[in-house]
Design an enzyme around this catalytic site. Sequence first.
Site, PDB file in Angstrom:
ATOM      1  CG  HIS A 210      -0.285  -5.214   7.341  1.00 49.08           C
ATOM      2  ND1 HIS A 210      -0.119  -6.462   7.866  1.00 49.08           N
ATOM      3  CD2 HIS A 210      -0.355  -5.375   6.000  1.00 49.08           C
ATOM      4  CE1 HIS A 210      -0.077  -7.338   6.880  1.00 49.08           C
ATOM      5  NE2 HIS A 210      -0.228  -6.720   5.742  1.00 49.08           N
TER       6      HIS A 210
HETATM    7  C1  UD1 Z   1       1.634  -5.153   1.248  1.00 46.67           C
HETATM    8  C2  UD1 Z   1       0.857  -6.171   0.411  1.00 46.67           C
HETATM    9  C3  UD1 Z   1       0.271  -7.251   1.297  1.00 46.67           C
HETATM   10  C4  UD1 Z   1       1.291  -7.815   2.274  1.00 46.67           C
HETATM   11  C5  UD1 Z   1       1.974  -6.669   3.029  1.00 46.67           C
HETATM   12  C6  UD1 Z   1       3.020  -7.147   3.987  1.00 46.67           C
HETATM   13  C7  UD1 Z   1      -0.154  -5.218  -1.615  1.00 46.67           C
HETATM   14  C8  UD1 Z   1      -1.426  -4.789  -2.262  1.00 46.67           C
HETATM   15  N1  UD1 Z   1      -0.243  -5.547  -0.315  1.00 46.67           N
HETATM   16  O1  UD1 Z   1       0.713  -4.411   2.014  1.00 46.67           O
HETATM   17  O2  UD1 Z   1      -0.220  -8.292   0.491  1.00 46.67           O
HETATM   18  O3  UD1 Z   1       0.654  -8.668   3.205  1.00 46.67           O
HETATM   19  O4  UD1 Z   1       2.571  -5.806   2.075  1.00 46.67           O
HETATM   20  O5  UD1 Z   1       3.511  -6.104   4.790  1.00 46.67           O
HETATM   21  O6  UD1 Z   1       0.860  -5.244  -2.267  1.00 46.67           O
HETATM   22  N2  UD1 Z   1       4.981   2.237   3.898  1.00 46.67           N
HETATM   23  C9  UD1 Z   1       5.942   2.952   4.580  1.00 46.67           C
HETATM   24  N3  UD1 Z   1       7.151   2.366   4.763  1.00 46.67           N
HETATM   25  C10 UD1 Z   1       7.454   1.124   4.297  1.00 46.67           C
HETATM   26  C11 UD1 Z   1       6.443   0.408   3.636  1.00 46.67           C
HETATM   27  C12 UD1 Z   1       5.208   0.971   3.446  1.00 46.67           C
HETATM   28  O7  UD1 Z   1       5.715   4.072   5.007  1.00 46.67           O
HETATM   29  O8  UD1 Z   1       8.573   0.650   4.492  1.00 46.67           O
HETATM   30  C13 UD1 Z   1       3.663   2.839   3.651  1.00 46.67           C
HETATM   31  C14 UD1 Z   1       3.365   3.003   2.172  1.00 46.67           C
HETATM   32  O9  UD1 Z   1       3.873   4.148   1.645  1.00 46.67           O
HETATM   33  C15 UD1 Z   1       1.860   2.950   2.169  1.00 46.67           C
HETATM   34  C16 UD1 Z   1       1.540   2.036   3.329  1.00 46.67           C
HETATM   35  O10 UD1 Z   1       2.685   1.985   4.161  1.00 46.67           O
HETATM   36  O11 UD1 Z   1       1.310   4.218   2.411  1.00 46.67           O
HETATM   37  C17 UD1 Z   1       1.142   0.663   2.871  1.00 46.67           C
HETATM   38  O12 UD1 Z   1       2.178   0.046   2.126  1.00 46.67           O
HETATM   39  P1  UD1 Z   1       1.827  -0.833   0.822  1.00 46.67           P
HETATM   40  O13 UD1 Z   1       3.099  -1.117   0.153  1.00 46.67           O
HETATM   41  O14 UD1 Z   1       0.724  -0.202   0.073  1.00 46.67           O
HETATM   42  O15 UD1 Z   1       1.214  -2.170   1.293  1.00 46.67           O
HETATM   43  P2  UD1 Z   1       1.142  -3.017   2.619  1.00 46.67           P
HETATM   44  O16 UD1 Z   1       0.033  -2.567   3.462  1.00 46.67           O
HETATM   45  O17 UD1 Z   1       2.475  -3.119   3.281  1.00 46.67           O
END
Ligand code: UD1
Length: 361
Positions: A210
Amino acid sequence: MKPKILTILGARPQFVKAAVLSRIIQKNNLLDEIIVHTGQHYDANMSEVFFEEMEILKPKYFLNINGLNHGAMTGQMMEKIEEIMVLEKPDVVVVYGDTNSTLAGALAAKKLGVKLVHIEAGLRSFNMAMPEEINRILTDRISDLLLCPTETAIENLQKEGFAHFDNQIVKTGDIMLDAVQYYSKTSQEKATRYKSLNLEKGKFVLATIHRQENTDDLNNLKAIFEGLDEINRTQTVILPLHPRTKKILENNHLQYKIKIIDPVGYFDMLELLKNCSMVVTDSGGLQKEAFFNQKPVIIARSETEWVELVENGFAKIVATNKIEMLQAFEFFKNREINFDKPLYGSEVGEKIHEEIFKLFC
Ligand code: UD1
Protein backbone atom coordinates in the site's frame (compact mmCIF):
# COMPACT_ATOMS: atom_id res chain seq x y z
CA MET A 1 -9.50 14.66 39.17
CA LYS A 2 -7.64 12.23 36.96
CA PRO A 3 -5.29 13.67 34.31
CA LYS A 4 -6.97 13.78 30.92
CA ILE A 5 -5.34 12.16 27.87
CA LEU A 6 -6.44 13.02 24.38
CA THR A 7 -5.50 10.24 21.96
CA ILE A 8 -5.37 11.14 18.26
CA LEU A 9 -5.69 8.34 15.75
CA GLY A 10 -6.93 7.83 12.23
CA ALA A 11 -5.18 5.03 10.38
CA ARG A 12 -5.40 1.26 10.73
CA PRO A 13 -2.09 0.57 12.52
CA GLN A 14 -2.96 3.22 15.10
CA PHE A 15 -6.15 1.41 16.07
CA VAL A 16 -4.10 -1.68 16.90
CA LYS A 17 -1.59 0.26 19.00
CA ALA A 18 -4.20 2.38 20.78
CA ALA A 19 -6.21 -0.74 21.64
CA VAL A 20 -3.36 -1.92 23.87
CA LEU A 21 -2.89 1.33 25.76
CA SER A 22 -6.63 2.05 26.04
CA ARG A 23 -7.20 -1.29 27.74
CA ILE A 24 -4.39 -0.61 30.22
CA ILE A 25 -5.63 2.92 30.91
CA GLN A 26 -9.08 1.54 31.72
CA LYS A 27 -7.66 -1.25 33.89
CA ASN A 28 -5.43 1.05 35.97
CA ASN A 29 -8.04 3.80 36.20
CA LEU A 30 -5.46 6.52 36.90
CA LEU A 31 -6.02 8.51 33.72
CA ASP A 32 -9.06 9.60 31.73
CA GLU A 33 -8.85 8.99 27.99
CA ILE A 34 -10.73 10.68 25.18
CA ILE A 35 -10.24 9.43 21.62
CA VAL A 36 -10.29 11.58 18.51
CA HIS A 37 -10.61 9.63 15.23
CA THR A 38 -9.59 11.84 12.33
CA GLY A 39 -11.35 9.62 9.80
CA GLN A 40 -8.19 9.17 7.68
CA HIS A 41 -9.17 5.51 7.30
CA TYR A 42 -12.93 5.23 7.06
CA ASP A 43 -14.03 2.06 5.23
CA ALA A 44 -15.73 -0.32 7.68
CA ASN A 45 -13.05 -2.94 7.09
CA MET A 46 -10.25 -0.40 7.59
CA SER A 47 -11.65 1.16 10.75
CA GLU A 48 -14.91 0.08 12.43
CA VAL A 49 -13.98 -3.58 12.51
CA PHE A 50 -10.95 -2.79 14.68
CA PHE A 51 -12.97 -0.80 17.20
CA GLU A 52 -15.50 -3.62 17.46
CA GLU A 53 -13.14 -6.60 17.53
CA MET A 54 -10.50 -5.08 19.76
CA GLU A 55 -13.02 -3.40 22.06
CA ILE A 56 -11.35 -0.03 21.68
CA LEU A 57 -12.93 2.85 23.57
CA LYS A 58 -15.45 4.51 21.24
CA PRO A 59 -14.07 7.78 19.83
CA LYS A 60 -15.79 10.82 21.31
CA TYR A 61 -14.97 12.75 18.14
CA PHE A 62 -14.98 11.49 14.55
CA LEU A 63 -13.68 14.11 12.12
CA ASN A 64 -14.31 12.36 8.80
CA ILE A 65 -11.31 13.97 7.08
CA ASN A 66 -10.03 11.74 4.27
CA GLY A 67 -9.44 11.34 0.57
CA LEU A 68 -7.55 14.66 0.38
CA ASN A 69 -4.04 15.62 -0.63
CA HIS A 70 -1.51 15.60 2.20
CA GLY A 71 -1.56 19.34 2.89
CA ALA A 72 -5.32 19.67 2.91
CA MET A 73 -5.74 16.52 4.97
CA THR A 74 -3.20 17.53 7.60
CA GLY A 75 -4.40 21.15 7.69
CA GLN A 76 -8.07 20.29 8.14
CA MET A 77 -7.21 17.78 10.83
CA MET A 78 -5.14 20.36 12.71
CA GLU A 79 -7.95 22.87 12.64
CA LYS A 80 -10.52 20.42 14.03
CA ILE A 81 -8.17 18.92 16.60
CA GLU A 82 -7.31 22.38 17.87
CA GLU A 83 -11.03 23.14 18.39
CA ILE A 84 -11.42 19.91 20.35
CA MET A 85 -8.38 20.69 22.50
CA VAL A 86 -9.68 24.14 23.34
CA LEU A 87 -12.95 22.51 24.41
CA GLU A 88 -11.58 19.48 26.24
CA LYS A 89 -8.45 21.06 27.79
CA PRO A 90 -6.46 17.81 27.92
CA ASP A 91 -3.39 17.49 30.16
CA VAL A 92 -1.56 15.45 27.58
CA VAL A 93 -1.93 14.49 23.93
CA VAL A 94 -0.81 11.07 22.70
CA VAL A 95 0.01 10.39 19.06
CA TYR A 96 1.17 7.17 17.42
CA GLY A 97 3.51 6.42 14.55
CA ASP A 98 3.94 8.42 11.39
CA THR A 99 0.69 9.22 9.63
CA ASN A 100 -0.83 12.55 8.66
CA SER A 101 -3.11 12.15 11.70
CA THR A 102 0.01 11.88 13.89
CA LEU A 103 1.53 15.08 12.57
CA ALA A 104 -1.75 17.01 12.71
CA GLY A 105 -2.32 16.00 16.34
CA ALA A 106 1.27 16.80 17.28
CA LEU A 107 1.29 20.27 15.74
CA ALA A 108 -2.09 21.22 17.19
CA ALA A 109 -1.05 20.10 20.68
CA LYS A 110 2.33 21.76 20.67
CA LYS A 111 1.01 25.09 19.45
CA LEU A 112 -1.50 25.10 22.29
CA GLY A 113 1.24 24.26 24.77
CA VAL A 114 -0.25 20.87 25.67
CA LYS A 115 2.23 18.13 26.67
CA LEU A 116 2.86 15.83 23.74
CA VAL A 117 3.73 12.14 23.86
CA HIS A 118 4.90 10.30 20.74
CA ILE A 119 4.60 6.53 20.80
CA GLU A 120 6.90 4.80 18.29
CA ALA A 121 9.40 7.68 18.35
CA GLY A 122 12.86 7.67 16.78
CA LEU A 123 12.18 5.45 13.80
CA ARG A 124 13.84 6.51 10.57
CA SER A 125 13.91 5.18 7.03
CA PHE A 126 16.29 7.99 5.93
CA ASN A 127 14.09 8.31 2.87
CA MET A 128 12.77 11.86 2.76
CA ALA A 129 10.55 11.02 -0.22
CA MET A 130 8.27 9.13 2.17
CA PRO A 131 5.49 11.23 3.70
CA GLU A 132 5.81 9.06 6.80
CA GLU A 133 9.48 10.04 7.28
CA ILE A 134 8.58 13.72 7.23
CA ASN A 135 5.74 13.13 9.68
CA ARG A 136 7.87 11.24 12.16
CA ILE A 137 10.85 13.63 12.10
CA LEU A 138 8.63 16.64 12.73
CA THR A 139 6.56 14.90 15.40
CA ASP A 140 9.65 13.72 17.27
CA ARG A 141 11.19 17.16 17.25
CA ILE A 142 8.24 18.78 19.03
CA SER A 143 7.28 15.94 21.40
CA ASP A 144 7.88 16.28 25.14
CA LEU A 145 8.05 12.56 25.83
CA LEU A 146 9.45 10.28 23.13
CA LEU A 147 8.70 6.61 23.70
CA CYS A 148 11.02 4.51 21.53
CA PRO A 149 10.47 0.90 20.46
CA THR A 150 14.15 -0.02 19.89
CA GLU A 151 17.73 0.87 20.75
CA THR A 152 18.22 1.92 17.11
CA ALA A 153 15.41 4.46 17.54
CA ILE A 154 17.23 5.95 20.55
CA GLU A 155 20.48 6.10 18.58
CA ASN A 156 18.73 7.82 15.67
CA LEU A 157 17.53 10.57 18.00
CA GLN A 158 20.96 10.95 19.57
CA LYS A 159 22.52 11.38 16.12
CA GLU A 160 20.00 14.12 15.38
CA GLY A 161 21.18 16.04 18.45
CA PHE A 162 18.24 15.32 20.73
CA ALA A 163 20.58 15.41 23.73
CA HIS A 164 20.54 19.20 23.29
CA PHE A 165 16.76 19.45 23.17
CA ASP A 166 14.39 19.82 26.06
CA ASN A 167 12.53 16.51 25.86
CA GLN A 168 12.59 13.13 27.49
CA ILE A 169 13.48 9.96 25.63
CA VAL A 170 12.64 6.50 26.98
CA LYS A 171 12.99 3.04 25.45
CA THR A 172 9.78 1.12 26.10
CA GLY A 173 9.82 -1.59 23.41
CA ASP A 174 7.23 -1.99 20.69
CA ILE A 175 3.57 -1.78 21.63
CA MET A 176 2.51 -4.00 18.72
CA LEU A 177 4.07 -6.95 20.51
CA ASP A 178 1.48 -6.63 23.29
CA ALA A 179 -1.32 -6.51 20.73
CA VAL A 180 -0.14 -9.71 19.05
CA GLN A 181 0.27 -11.50 22.39
CA TYR A 182 -3.07 -10.39 23.80
CA TYR A 183 -5.33 -10.89 20.78
CA SER A 184 -3.64 -14.13 19.64
CA LYS A 185 -5.23 -15.88 22.61
CA THR A 186 -8.69 -15.57 21.06
CA SER A 187 -8.02 -14.98 17.37
CA GLN A 188 -8.52 -18.58 16.29
CA GLU A 189 -12.16 -18.79 17.30
CA LYS A 190 -12.96 -15.27 16.08
CA ALA A 191 -11.25 -15.36 12.67
CA THR A 192 -14.26 -16.33 10.57
CA ARG A 193 -12.97 -14.82 7.35
CA TYR A 194 -9.72 -16.74 7.64
CA LYS A 195 -11.57 -20.03 8.06
CA SER A 196 -13.66 -19.41 4.97
CA LEU A 197 -10.51 -19.05 2.87
CA ASN A 198 -9.61 -22.73 3.39
CA LEU A 199 -5.89 -22.13 3.17
CA GLU A 200 -3.40 -24.91 3.81
CA LYS A 201 -1.27 -24.19 6.89
CA GLY A 202 2.34 -23.33 6.03
CA LYS A 203 1.59 -23.46 2.30
CA PHE A 204 0.67 -19.89 1.50
CA VAL A 205 2.36 -16.51 1.44
CA LEU A 206 0.69 -13.47 3.02
CA ALA A 207 1.23 -10.19 1.15
CA THR A 208 0.20 -6.54 1.64
CA ILE A 209 1.11 -3.59 -0.58
CA HIS A 210 0.00 0.00 0.00
CA ARG A 211 2.95 2.42 0.27
CA GLN A 212 2.65 5.51 -1.84
CA GLU A 213 6.12 4.99 -3.36
CA ASN A 214 4.94 1.60 -4.66
CA THR A 215 1.37 2.37 -5.61
CA ASP A 216 1.96 5.70 -7.30
CA ASP A 217 4.71 4.42 -9.59
CA LEU A 218 3.15 1.97 -12.03
CA ASN A 219 6.48 0.35 -12.88
CA ASN A 220 7.11 -0.39 -9.22
CA LEU A 221 3.59 -1.63 -8.71
CA LYS A 222 3.71 -3.92 -11.73
CA ALA A 223 7.12 -5.33 -10.76
CA ILE A 224 5.89 -6.19 -7.27
CA PHE A 225 2.69 -7.83 -8.49
CA GLU A 226 4.56 -9.75 -11.22
CA GLY A 227 6.95 -11.01 -8.53
CA LEU A 228 3.99 -12.09 -6.40
CA ASP A 229 2.43 -13.85 -9.38
CA GLU A 230 5.70 -15.79 -9.84
CA ILE A 231 5.70 -16.85 -6.19
CA ASN A 232 2.06 -17.83 -6.61
CA ARG A 233 3.16 -20.56 -9.07
CA THR A 234 4.77 -22.36 -6.12
CA GLN A 235 2.67 -21.24 -3.14
CA THR A 236 -0.68 -19.45 -3.06
CA VAL A 237 -0.20 -15.75 -2.41
CA ILE A 238 -3.04 -14.12 -0.50
CA LEU A 239 -3.28 -10.35 -0.43
CA PRO A 240 -5.81 -8.34 1.61
CA LEU A 241 -5.91 -5.26 -0.58
CA HIS A 242 -5.62 -1.70 0.72
CA PRO A 243 -8.14 0.71 -0.90
CA ARG A 244 -5.37 2.89 -2.33
CA THR A 245 -3.82 -0.05 -4.18
CA LYS A 246 -7.24 -1.34 -5.24
CA LYS A 247 -8.11 1.97 -6.86
CA ILE A 248 -4.85 2.09 -8.81
CA LEU A 249 -5.05 -1.53 -10.00
CA GLU A 250 -8.64 -0.96 -11.17
CA ASN A 251 -7.97 2.38 -12.85
CA ASN A 252 -5.11 0.81 -14.83
CA HIS A 253 -6.96 -2.43 -15.58
CA LEU A 254 -4.20 -4.47 -13.97
CA GLN A 255 -5.10 -8.05 -13.13
CA TYR A 256 -3.07 -10.76 -11.44
CA LYS A 257 -3.39 -14.42 -10.54
CA ILE A 258 -2.72 -14.08 -6.82
CA LYS A 259 -5.68 -14.32 -4.44
CA ILE A 260 -6.79 -10.76 -3.71
CA ILE A 261 -9.30 -10.23 -0.90
CA ASP A 262 -10.81 -7.21 0.88
CA PRO A 263 -8.91 -5.86 3.91
CA VAL A 264 -9.40 -8.15 6.91
CA GLY A 265 -9.85 -7.42 10.61
CA TYR A 266 -7.17 -7.97 13.22
CA PHE A 267 -8.19 -11.50 14.27
CA ASP A 268 -8.17 -12.71 10.68
CA MET A 269 -4.81 -11.01 10.13
CA LEU A 270 -3.37 -12.78 13.15
CA GLU A 271 -4.56 -16.15 11.85
CA LEU A 272 -3.14 -15.42 8.40
CA LEU A 273 0.15 -14.57 10.09
CA LYS A 274 0.16 -17.63 12.32
CA ASN A 275 -0.50 -19.99 9.44
CA CYS A 276 1.39 -18.56 6.46
CA SER A 277 4.86 -19.65 5.41
CA MET A 278 6.21 -16.12 5.04
CA VAL A 279 5.19 -12.51 4.43
CA VAL A 280 5.83 -10.10 1.54
CA THR A 281 5.01 -6.52 2.48
CA ASP A 282 5.77 -2.81 2.28
CA SER A 283 3.98 -2.17 5.60
CA GLY A 284 6.02 -1.25 8.64
CA GLY A 285 3.79 -2.89 11.24
CA LEU A 286 3.36 -6.16 9.42
CA GLN A 287 7.13 -6.70 9.32
CA LYS A 288 7.19 -6.94 13.09
CA GLU A 289 3.94 -8.82 13.36
CA ALA A 290 5.50 -11.44 11.08
CA PHE A 291 8.50 -11.65 13.41
CA PHE A 292 6.24 -11.95 16.49
CA ASN A 293 4.59 -14.87 14.70
CA GLN A 294 7.98 -16.36 13.79
CA LYS A 295 7.64 -15.77 10.06
CA PRO A 296 10.32 -14.43 7.71
CA VAL A 297 9.57 -11.24 5.78
CA ILE A 298 10.40 -10.07 2.28
CA ILE A 299 10.31 -6.27 2.34
CA ALA A 300 9.06 -4.59 -0.85
CA ARG A 301 10.76 -1.30 -0.02
CA SER A 302 14.32 -0.07 -0.47
CA GLU A 303 14.82 0.37 3.28
CA THR A 304 13.20 -0.42 6.60
CA GLU A 305 12.86 1.31 9.95
CA TRP A 306 13.04 -2.11 11.61
CA VAL A 307 16.69 -2.76 10.80
CA GLU A 308 17.02 -5.42 13.55
CA LEU A 309 14.93 -7.78 11.46
CA VAL A 310 17.33 -7.59 8.53
CA GLU A 311 20.47 -7.65 10.70
CA ASN A 312 19.30 -10.83 12.39
CA GLY A 313 18.38 -12.59 9.15
CA PHE A 314 14.61 -12.53 9.75
CA ALA A 315 13.91 -10.24 6.80
CA LYS A 316 15.30 -9.39 3.37
CA ILE A 317 14.91 -6.10 1.55
CA VAL A 318 14.11 -6.58 -2.14
CA ALA A 319 12.41 -3.26 -3.00
CA THR A 320 10.71 -3.66 -6.38
CA ASN A 321 13.16 -6.17 -7.83
CA LYS A 322 11.14 -9.25 -8.74
CA ILE A 323 14.23 -11.45 -9.25
CA GLU A 324 15.39 -10.62 -5.73
CA MET A 325 11.88 -11.21 -4.46
CA LEU A 326 11.90 -14.71 -5.93
CA GLN A 327 15.40 -15.38 -4.61
CA ALA A 328 14.31 -14.32 -1.14
CA PHE A 329 11.25 -16.57 -1.41
CA GLU A 330 13.47 -19.53 -2.36
CA PHE A 331 15.88 -18.65 0.46
CA PHE A 332 13.22 -18.56 3.16
CA LYS A 333 11.11 -21.44 1.80
CA ASN A 334 11.38 -24.47 4.12
CA ARG A 335 14.23 -22.85 6.08
CA GLU A 336 14.35 -23.45 9.83
CA ILE A 337 14.94 -20.11 11.53
CA ASN A 338 15.32 -19.53 15.25
CA PHE A 339 13.26 -16.42 15.99
CA ASP A 340 14.00 -16.57 19.69
CA LYS A 341 15.39 -13.06 20.15
CA PRO A 342 13.77 -10.40 22.34
CA LEU A 343 14.21 -7.54 19.86
CA TYR A 344 11.18 -5.51 20.90
CA GLY A 345 10.88 -5.71 24.69
CA SER A 346 8.01 -7.04 26.81
CA GLU A 347 5.07 -5.66 28.82
CA VAL A 348 5.34 -2.59 26.62
CA GLY A 349 1.84 -1.22 27.20
CA GLU A 350 2.37 -1.16 30.98
CA LYS A 351 5.71 0.65 30.56
CA ILE A 352 4.14 3.25 28.29
CA HIS A 353 1.29 3.78 30.74
CA GLU A 354 3.77 4.22 33.59
CA GLU A 355 5.83 6.77 31.66
CA ILE A 356 2.75 8.81 30.78
CA PHE A 357 1.46 8.70 34.36
CA LYS A 358 4.88 9.82 35.65
CA LEU A 359 4.35 13.11 33.82
CA PHE A 360 1.83 13.95 36.56
CA CYS A 361 3.75 12.74 39.64
C1 UD1 B 1 -1.46 5.69 5.85
C2 UD1 B 1 -0.18 6.29 6.44
C3 UD1 B 1 0.90 5.23 6.53
C4 UD1 B 1 0.40 3.95 7.17
C5 UD1 B 1 -0.88 3.49 6.47
C6 UD1 B 1 -1.46 2.24 7.06
C7 UD1 B 1 0.13 8.67 5.92
C8 UD1 B 1 0.89 9.66 5.11
N1 UD1 B 1 0.33 7.38 5.62
O1 UD1 B 1 -1.23 5.41 4.49
O2 UD1 B 1 1.97 5.74 7.29
O3 UD1 B 1 1.38 2.93 7.06
O4 UD1 B 1 -1.84 4.53 6.56
O5 UD1 B 1 -2.53 1.74 6.30
O6 UD1 B 1 -0.62 9.07 6.78
N2 UD1 B 1 -8.78 4.98 1.52
C9 UD1 B 1 -10.01 4.40 1.31
N3 UD1 B 1 -10.61 3.80 2.38
C10 UD1 B 1 -10.06 3.77 3.62
C11 UD1 B 1 -8.79 4.35 3.79
C12 UD1 B 1 -8.16 4.95 2.73
O7 UD1 B 1 -10.55 4.41 0.22
O8 UD1 B 1 -10.66 3.22 4.54
C13 UD1 B 1 -8.11 5.67 0.41
C14 UD1 B 1 -7.90 7.15 0.67
O9 UD1 B 1 -8.98 7.91 0.34
C15 UD1 B 1 -6.68 7.43 -0.18
C16 UD1 B 1 -5.93 6.12 -0.14
O10 UD1 B 1 -6.84 5.11 0.25
O11 UD1 B 1 -7.05 7.72 -1.50
C17 UD1 B 1 -4.74 6.17 0.78
O12 UD1 B 1 -5.14 6.46 2.11
P1 UD1 B 1 -4.26 7.45 3.02
O13 UD1 B 1 -5.05 7.73 4.22
O14 UD1 B 1 -3.74 8.57 2.20
O15 UD1 B 1 -2.97 6.70 3.45
P2 UD1 B 1 -2.46 5.21 3.51
O16 UD1 B 1 -1.91 4.80 2.22
O17 UD1 B 1 -3.48 4.31 4.12
